[in-house]
Design a protein around this motif. Structure first.
Motif, PDB file in Angstrom:
ATOM      1  N   LEU A  86      -8.692 -24.474 -30.038  1.00 56.14           N
ATOM      2  CA  LEU A  86      -8.169 -23.636 -31.119  1.00 56.14           C
ATOM      3  C   LEU A  86      -6.908 -24.281 -31.690  1.00 56.14           C
ATOM      4  CD1 LEU A  86      -8.290 -21.025 -32.783  1.00 56.14           C
ATOM      5  CD2 LEU A  86      -6.956 -19.922 -30.961  1.00 56.14           C
ATOM      6  N   ALA A  87      -6.949 -24.665 -32.960  1.00 57.70           N
ATOM      7  CA  ALA A  87      -5.792 -25.286 -33.610  1.00 57.70           C
ATOM      8  C   ALA A  87      -4.672 -24.262 -33.740  1.00 57.70           C
ATOM      9  CB  ALA A  87      -6.177 -25.817 -34.988  1.00 57.70           C
ATOM     10  N   HIS A  88      -3.449 -24.750 -33.617  1.00 58.47           N
ATOM     11  CA  HIS A  88      -2.280 -23.890 -33.755  1.00 58.47           C
ATOM     12  C   HIS A  88      -1.121 -24.706 -34.312  1.00 58.47           C
ATOM     13  CE1 HIS A  88      -2.628 -25.457 -29.663  1.00 58.47           C
ATOM     14  NE2 HIS A  88      -1.307 -25.488 -29.594  1.00 58.47           N
ATOM     15  N   ALA A  89      -0.246 -24.008 -35.033  1.00 61.53           N
ATOM     16  CA  ALA A  89       0.922 -24.654 -35.640  1.00 61.53           C
ATOM     17  C   ALA A  89       1.969 -23.591 -35.922  1.00 61.53           C
ATOM     18  CB  ALA A  89       0.537 -25.346 -36.942  1.00 61.53           C
ATOM     19  N   MET A  90       3.226 -23.995 -35.879  1.00 61.41           N
ATOM     20  CA  MET A  90       4.319 -23.115 -36.263  1.00 61.41           C
ATOM     21  C   MET A  90       4.566 -23.329 -37.753  1.00 61.41           C
ATOM     22  SD  MET A  90       8.121 -22.823 -34.631  1.00 61.41           S
ATOM     23  CE  MET A  90       8.685 -24.424 -35.240  1.00 61.41           C
ATOM     24  N   ILE A  91       4.493 -22.254 -38.542  1.00 61.71           N
ATOM     25  CA  ILE A  91       4.680 -22.414 -39.978  1.00 61.71           C
ATOM     26  C   ILE A  91       6.040 -21.906 -40.448  1.00 61.71           C
ATOM     27  CG2 ILE A  91       2.230 -22.531 -40.511  1.00 61.71           C
ATOM     28  CD1 ILE A  91       2.323 -19.614 -41.373  1.00 61.71           C
ATOM     29  N   ALA A  92       6.717 -21.113 -39.636  1.00 61.57           N
ATOM     30  CA  ALA A  92       8.078 -20.660 -39.940  1.00 61.57           C
ATOM     31  C   ALA A  92       8.689 -20.149 -38.649  1.00 61.57           C
ATOM     32  CB  ALA A  92       8.065 -19.551 -40.982  1.00 61.57           C
ATOM     33  N   ALA A  93      10.015 -20.286 -38.520  1.00 60.18           N
ATOM     34  CA  ALA A  93      10.672 -19.806 -37.304  1.00 60.18           C
ATOM     35  C   ALA A  93      12.131 -19.502 -37.567  1.00 60.18           C
ATOM     36  CB  ALA A  93      10.569 -20.848 -36.188  1.00 60.18           C
ATOM     37  N   SER A  94      12.658 -18.588 -36.759  1.00 55.70           N
ATOM     38  CA  SER A  94      14.091 -18.312 -36.785  1.00 55.70           C
ATOM     39  C   SER A  94      14.821 -19.486 -36.143  1.00 55.70           C
ATOM     40  CB  SER A  94      14.380 -17.020 -36.017  1.00 55.70           C
ATOM     41  OG  SER A  94      14.041 -17.158 -34.641  1.00 55.70           O
ATOM     42  N   ASP A  95      16.119 -19.501 -36.310  1.00 57.43           N
ATOM     43  CA  ASP A  95      16.936 -20.522 -35.662  1.00 57.43           C
ATOM     44  C   ASP A  95      17.994 -19.788 -34.847  1.00 57.43           C
ATOM     45  OD1 ASP A  95      18.172 -22.833 -34.892  1.00 57.43           O
ATOM     46  OD2 ASP A  95      19.222 -23.137 -36.789  1.00 57.43           O
ATOM     47  N   PRO A  96      17.885 -19.788 -33.537  1.00 60.71           N
ATOM     48  CA  PRO A  96      17.000 -20.617 -32.725  1.00 60.71           C
ATOM     49  C   PRO A  96      15.646 -19.950 -32.485  1.00 60.71           C
ATOM     50  CG  PRO A  96      18.500 -19.442 -31.277  1.00 60.71           C
ATOM     51  CD  PRO A  96      18.871 -19.057 -32.700  1.00 60.71           C
ATOM     52  N   PHE A  97      14.687 -20.762 -32.073  1.00 59.15           N
ATOM     53  CA  PHE A  97      13.381 -20.311 -31.614  1.00 59.15           C
ATOM     54  C   PHE A  97      12.980 -21.220 -30.469  1.00 59.15           C
ATOM     55  CE2 PHE A  97       8.819 -20.944 -31.374  1.00 59.15           C
ATOM     56  CZ  PHE A  97       8.392 -19.641 -31.171  1.00 59.15           C
ATOM     57  N   GLU A  98      12.561 -20.619 -29.348  1.00 56.27           N
ATOM     58  CA  GLU A  98      12.089 -21.426 -28.223  1.00 56.27           C
ATOM     59  C   GLU A  98      11.012 -20.693 -27.452  1.00 56.27           C
ATOM     60  OE1 GLU A  98      14.535 -24.502 -26.194  1.00 56.27           O
ATOM     61  OE2 GLU A  98      16.049 -22.905 -26.432  1.00 56.27           O
ATOM     62  N   ALA A  99      10.140 -21.488 -26.847  1.00 52.35           N
ATOM     63  CA  ALA A  99       9.041 -20.958 -26.060  1.00 52.35           C
ATOM     64  C   ALA A  99       8.898 -21.759 -24.769  1.00 52.35           C
ATOM     65  CB  ALA A  99       7.737 -21.039 -26.855  1.00 52.35           C
ATOM     66  N   ILE A 100       8.280 -21.133 -23.793  1.00 52.77           N
ATOM     67  CA  ILE A 100       7.854 -21.800 -22.562  1.00 52.77           C
ATOM     68  C   ILE A 100       6.350 -21.984 -22.677  1.00 52.77           C
ATOM     69  CG2 ILE A 100       7.492 -21.515 -20.063  1.00 52.77           C
ATOM     70  CD1 ILE A 100      10.406 -22.045 -20.730  1.00 52.77           C
ATOM     71  N   GLY A 101       5.861 -23.179 -22.433  1.00 53.94           N
ATOM     72  CA  GLY A 101       4.427 -23.439 -22.453  1.00 53.94           C
ATOM     73  C   GLY A 101       3.962 -23.850 -21.071  1.00 53.94           C
ATOM     74  N   ALA A 102       2.704 -23.565 -20.762  1.00 55.79           N
ATOM     75  CA  ALA A 102       2.109 -23.971 -19.487  1.00 55.79           C
ATOM     76  C   ALA A 102       0.595 -24.033 -19.652  1.00 55.79           C
ATOM     77  CB  ALA A 102       2.491 -23.002 -18.367  1.00 55.79           C
ATOM     78  N   THR A 103      -0.061 -24.650 -18.690  1.00 50.67           N
ATOM     79  CA  THR A 103      -1.519 -24.780 -18.701  1.00 50.67           C
ATOM     80  C   THR A 103      -2.076 -24.420 -17.332  1.00 50.67           C
ATOM     81  OG1 THR A 103      -1.338 -27.102 -18.097  1.00 50.67           O
ATOM     82  CG2 THR A 103      -1.517 -26.598 -20.456  1.00 50.67           C
ATOM     83  N   PRO A 104      -3.365 -24.053 -17.264  1.00 57.79           N
ATOM     84  CA  PRO A 104      -3.958 -23.767 -15.957  1.00 57.79           C
ATOM     85  C   PRO A 104      -3.887 -25.007 -15.069  1.00 57.79           C
ATOM     86  CG  PRO A 104      -5.432 -23.075 -17.726  1.00 57.79           C
ATOM     87  CD  PRO A 104      -4.330 -23.879 -18.347  1.00 57.79           C
ATOM     88  N   GLY A 105      -3.351 -24.829 -13.879  1.00 51.59           N
ATOM     89  CA  GLY A 105      -3.260 -25.936 -12.936  1.00 51.59           C
ATOM     90  C   GLY A 105      -2.276 -27.012 -13.339  1.00 51.59           C
ATOM     91  N   GLY A 106      -1.448 -26.749 -14.362  1.00 54.75           N
ATOM     92  CA  GLY A 106      -0.464 -27.735 -14.787  1.00 54.75           C
ATOM     93  C   GLY A 106      -1.060 -28.956 -15.457  1.00 54.75           C
ATOM     94  N   LEU A 107      -2.300 -28.838 -15.914  1.00 60.66           N
ATOM     95  CA  LEU A 107      -2.971 -29.949 -16.584  1.00 60.66           C
ATOM     96  C   LEU A 107      -2.159 -30.422 -17.781  1.00 60.66           C
ATOM     97  CD1 LEU A 107      -5.826 -31.238 -16.148  1.00 60.66           C
ATOM     98  CD2 LEU A 107      -6.531 -29.907 -18.125  1.00 60.66           C
ATOM     99  N   ARG A 108      -2.052 -31.703 -17.965  1.00 60.81           N
ATOM    100  CA  ARG A 108      -1.358 -32.229 -19.149  1.00 60.81           C
ATOM    101  C   ARG A 108      -2.321 -32.155 -20.330  1.00 60.81           C
ATOM    102  NH1 ARG A 108       1.855 -37.880 -20.166  1.00 60.81           N
ATOM    103  NH2 ARG A 108       2.268 -37.394 -22.333  1.00 60.81           N
ATOM    104  N   PRO A 109      -1.987 -31.325 -21.342  1.00 57.64           N
ATOM    105  CA  PRO A 109      -2.934 -31.180 -22.452  1.00 57.64           C
ATOM    106  C   PRO A 109      -3.006 -32.426 -23.325  1.00 57.64           C
ATOM    107  CG  PRO A 109      -0.970 -29.841 -22.816  1.00 57.64           C
ATOM    108  CD  PRO A 109      -0.823 -30.474 -21.473  1.00 57.64           C
ATOM    109  N   ASP A 110      -4.239 -32.782 -23.696  1.00 53.77           N
ATOM    110  CA  ASP A 110      -4.404 -33.867 -24.660  1.00 53.77           C
ATOM    111  C   ASP A 110      -3.961 -33.342 -26.024  1.00 53.77           C
ATOM    112  OD1 ASP A 110      -6.481 -32.136 -25.274  1.00 53.77           O
ATOM    113  OD2 ASP A 110      -8.065 -33.597 -25.020  1.00 53.77           O
ATOM    114  N   LEU A 111      -3.812 -34.206 -26.986  1.00 57.39           N
ATOM    115  CA  LEU A 111      -3.297 -33.783 -28.287  1.00 57.39           C
ATOM    116  C   LEU A 111      -4.161 -34.359 -29.392  1.00 57.39           C
ATOM    117  CD1 LEU A 111      -1.055 -32.358 -29.909  1.00 57.39           C
ATOM    118  CD2 LEU A 111       0.248 -34.491 -29.782  1.00 57.39           C
TER     119      LEU A 111
END
Length: 139
Positions: A86-111
């Motif tokens: 599923l494609a995703h992108a940030m199109i607008a954000a406040s300043d500051p804006f931050e997120a924590i990301g993670a994957t199942p099993g800590g897999l390094r996601p391809d891009l």
């Protein structure tokens, strides 16, 4: 899953306390390899892994499914689960804006850049990153 799964206002905490809560909660449920920061503004997707984002500061408009796709406003305290492909992108954000990301099993996601693609069936997570086993994303 052709749309993201949004959990609104999962935690009343904000800032560093929320960041740590997301890291711990995701890890307890098998979603690890946490990273922090903003979200790429270019539409992109991952074929080898699902991804979870815990918003701990600010708010943003995220677009899913490539250009012309669904736009969701996310705020500090929210969690978004994004299926592989599923494609995703940030199109607008406040300043500051931050997120924590993670994957199942800590897999390094391809891009991959672009509007998304059907993903080969990635390993099914053992638990939803917020609700735990047998509920939410994995039910």
């Amino acid at each position: 899953m052709s749309a993201p799964l949004l959990y609104s206002n999962v935690t009343p905490m904000r800032g560093e306390a929320a960041a740590q809560w997301f890291i711990t909660t995701f890890a307890v449920n098998g979603w690890s390899g946490a990273w922090r920061g903003p979200i790429d503004e270019a539409p992109h997707y991952h074929l080898n892994s699902h991804k979870v984002l815990g918003i701990f500061e600010g708010e943003a408009d995220l677009q899913f499914g490539g250009p012309g796709g669904q736009v969701l406003r996310v705020r500090a305290g929210d969690v978004v689960v994004i299926a592989a492909g599923l494609a995703h992108a940030m199109i607008a954000a406040s300043d500051p804006f931050e997120a924590i990301g993670a994957t199942p099993g800590g897999l390094r996601p391809d891009l991959h850049y672009g509007g998304g693609a059907p993903a080969p069936a990635p390993l099914r997570p053992r638990a939803d990153p917020v609700l735990g086993p047998g509920r939410g994303f994995v039910a």
